[in-house]
Design a protein around this motif. Structure first.
Motif, PDB file in Angstrom:
ATOM      1  N   LEU A   1       0.830  -1.212   0.000  1.00 27.02           N
ATOM      2  CA  LEU A   1       0.000   0.000   0.000  1.00 27.02           C
ATOM      3  C   LEU A   1       0.863   1.260   0.000  1.00 27.02           C
TER       4      LEU A   1
ATOM      5  N   ARG B   1      -6.701   5.393  -6.376  1.00 31.37           N
ATOM      6  CA  ARG B   1      -5.504   4.559  -6.485  1.00 31.37           C
ATOM      7  C   ARG B   1      -5.672   3.195  -5.839  1.00 31.37           C
ATOM      8  N   LEU B   2      -6.392   3.110  -4.701  1.00 30.18           N
ATOM      9  CA  LEU B   2      -6.427   1.870  -3.938  1.00 30.18           C
ATOM     10  C   LEU B   2      -7.670   1.013  -4.141  1.00 30.18           C
TER      11      LEU B   2
END
Length: 132
Positions: free
Chosen positions: A13, A87-88
């Motif tokens: 992450l 993004r995640l």
């Protein structure tokens, strides 16, 4: 059960966030330190992991918290949070010894600026991993 995936997931992450040019452009820093010249930061907060498995696989369910801080006069915390979600959410990246099955944004809490003008946002994600 095989080795815990939480440390590998944490590193993946951080790497994903550090490598995102949109986030870097918007927030001068990705990491836990706020210096006088920094306008924003993203840090890993508390998290939990617990077993998630069946007769055919060993896995873990992870609850992750990201802590965002921003100087509201320089940066919109909501814009930064939107980029983190972009993004995640549904991201796929390698975790040594494990596979990331799912990474989902769940919710966020945004707080008004404090007396120093710092706005905070806590973002909650859920991830499912299985051992290779």
């Amino acid at each position: 059960m095989k080795a815990d995936a939480s440390w590998g997931l944490h590193r993946a992450l951080v790497k994903a966030l550090e490598g995102d040019q949109k986030i870097k452009t918007l927030a001068d820093i990705i990491g836990p330190d706020r210096g006088a010249t920094k306008s924003a930061s993203i840090a890993m907060g508390a998290g939990t992991s617990h077993a998630w498995h069946s007769a055919t696989f060993d896995g873990e369910e992870h609850r992750l918290v990201l802590e965002l801080e921003a100087d509201e006069q320089q940066l919109s915390i909501r814009a930064l949070a939107a980029l983190v979600i972009e993004r995640l959410h549904d991201a796929d990246f390698p975790i040594p010894g494990h596979a990331l099955i799912e990474l989902q944004f769940e919710c966020s809490e945004t707080y008004a600026a404090d007396k120093n003008g710092i706005t905070r946002c806590r973002m909650f994600f859920k991830a499912l991993t299985v051992s290779d």
